[in-house]
Every structure is written in structure tokens, then in C-alpha cells.
Design a protein around this motif. Structure first.
Motif, mmCIF file in Angstrom:
data_model
loop_
_atom_site.group_PDB
_atom_site.id
_atom_site.type_symbol
_atom_site.label_atom_id
_atom_site.label_comp_id
_atom_site.label_asym_id
_atom_site.label_seq_id
_atom_site.Cartn_x
_atom_site.Cartn_y
_atom_site.Cartn_z
ATOM 1 N N ARG A 82 -20.656 6.214 1.824
ATOM 2 C CA ARG A 82 -21.794 5.430 1.364
ATOM 3 C C ARG A 82 -21.299 4.240 0.557
ATOM 4 N NH1 ARG A 82 -25.316 6.163 -3.181
ATOM 5 N NH2 ARG A 82 -23.996 7.887 -3.788
ATOM 6 N N SER A 85 -24.058 0.277 -4.298
ATOM 7 C CA SER A 85 -25.162 -0.659 -4.426
ATOM 8 C C SER A 85 -24.668 -1.919 -5.134
ATOM 9 C CB SER A 85 -26.291 -0.030 -5.250
ATOM 10 O OG SER A 85 -25.846 0.162 -6.596
ATOM 11 N N ARG A 86 -25.452 -2.981 -5.041
ATOM 12 C CA ARG A 86 -25.082 -4.228 -5.726
ATOM 13 C C ARG A 86 -24.976 -3.988 -7.233
ATOM 14 N NH1 ARG A 86 -26.787 -10.371 -4.918
ATOM 15 N NH2 ARG A 86 -26.162 -11.111 -6.965
ATOM 16 N N THR A 118 -26.142 4.720 -12.043
ATOM 17 C CA THR A 118 -25.166 3.718 -11.609
ATOM 18 C C THR A 118 -23.785 4.038 -12.165
ATOM 19 O OG1 THR A 118 -26.885 2.017 -11.499
ATOM 20 C CG2 THR A 118 -24.608 1.253 -11.613
#
Length: 200
Positions: A82, A85-86, A118
């Protein structure tokens, strides 16, 4: 000469058998005090230069890795991991360039709040670690990168991170940010001109 050769072989064996990169003291603990570890590493590095595997130093730790130009030969069909993410990529970059850094400092630089998940993702990947608490009100927890981060991205140390000019050349900076920097620069020049007129 035989002692030197045996020492080199011992260092080579220790590095091959290790589950993770080893520092000089780690290697010396395996091979004993009578071995010149630095000389052995230099000889092994020369010996493996240009071969299918190479001896590399990452963050003052040594390990063998597959030669970078052979990655396409070894690539097989496998499950795609995966992608980050940004938000995770930006958070990782901020930690790498500013460590040790707290969550509040990361949010101040990004301009938005970050979810706890995150940082958890980055810690699960083994790239970020807690780096202690800052001596400030609330004693916020700070974060820093790990040895695994350096190894994964092929960095000898954080000094090898690309600078602003490298990022501009690679086209990795947001055009909006570059335009803003130019405007700020022009504003500074105008302010200097006005100051110069007053002094005259």
C-alpha cells in the motif's frame, strides 16, 4: 597475511549472517579484538564493487545489498504494498528534515492537523520512532527517523537528503510554492529599495 585474510573472512561472514546492518563495534564484537575491522571493510568494499551484491554503509552501519542496477532482473510478480498517503509522505519529510520534531511542529509546518494514524503508519513501517519529550510546557513527544529509514532510502546519513536546489531540479516542489517564494523575494527587494531611498 593469513591472519588478515581470516579477519576479512570473519567480517564478511558476520555481515552475511546479520539480520540487520552492523556498526563497527557490533562487527568487532563478533570477530574479536585482533581484527582490523575498518581495513577488512575497505577490502570487502573493493572486492564487491561492481558485483551482483555490494557492501554499503548506511548511517554508520554496514550491510550487503543487491546492486541497484540489477533490481529489474530480480523483480517478480508480487503483491503491491500500500502506498503512503500524501499526508504520510509530507509528515515523513518534515520529520526527516526537522527531527526531532513534535506533532504540533509538524502541524505548524504542514498548515493542517494530522491524524494520529499518520504517524502510526510511519512507525509501523519502521521509518519513524519516538525521540523523547521536549522540555517545554506539556512536554510534547518528539519524533525522529530510524536506521531503517536510511537503509530503505539508500542514505548514508540525513546529510544526504536532497536540498532545495535538488528538489527544484527534480520538479518535486509545488509550482504554487515556487511562485510564492518568487513573490516574497520580489517584495523583499522592493522593501530594500524603499529603505535605500530613505537613507539617501
Amino acid at each position: 597475511m593469513k591472519e588478515m585474510a581470516d579477519g576479512v573472512r570473519a567480517v564478511e561472514a558476520a555481515l552475511f549472517a546479520a539480520k540487520e546492518p552492523l556498526g563497527l563495534t557490533d562487527i568487532a564484537a563478533y570477530v574479536g579484538e585482533g581484527v582490523d575491522v575498518r581495513a577488512a571493510l575497505a577490502e570487502l568494499s573493493d572486492h564487491y564493487a561492481g558485483r551482483g551484491i555490494e557492501l554499503v554503509e548506511r548511517g554508520a552501519r554496514w550491510h550487503f545489498q543487491t546492486a541497484a542496477d540489477l533490481a529489474s532482473v530480480l523483480r517478480r510478480e508480487r503483491e503491491e504494498s500500500r502506498k503512503l498517503s500524501r499526508a504520510a509522505v509530507e509528515t515523513l519529510a518534515i520529520i526527516a528534515y526537522h527531527e526531532p520534531v513534535s506533532r504540533a511542529e509538524i502541524e505548524a509546518i504542514r498548515g493542517v492537523q494530522i491524524s494520529k494514524g499518520t504517524i502510526d503508519v510511519l512507525m509501523e513501517a519502521g521509518w519513524v520512532r519516538p525521540a523523547g519529550r521536549r522540555e517545554a510546557p506539556g512536554r510534547p513527544l518528539t519524533y525522529a527517523t530510524t536506521q531503517e529509514f536510511l537503509t530503505h532510502f539508500g542514505l548514508a546519513s540525513r546529510r544526504d537528503l536532497p536540498g532545495i536546489d535538488d528538489l527544484k531540479a527534480a520538479g518535486l516542489l509545488d509550482p504554487v510554492d515556487l511562485a510564492f517564494d518568487r513573490l516574497v523575494g520580489e517584495g523583499d527587494e522592493e522593501a530594500e529599495l524603499e529603505t535605500g531611498d530613505e537613507d539617501a
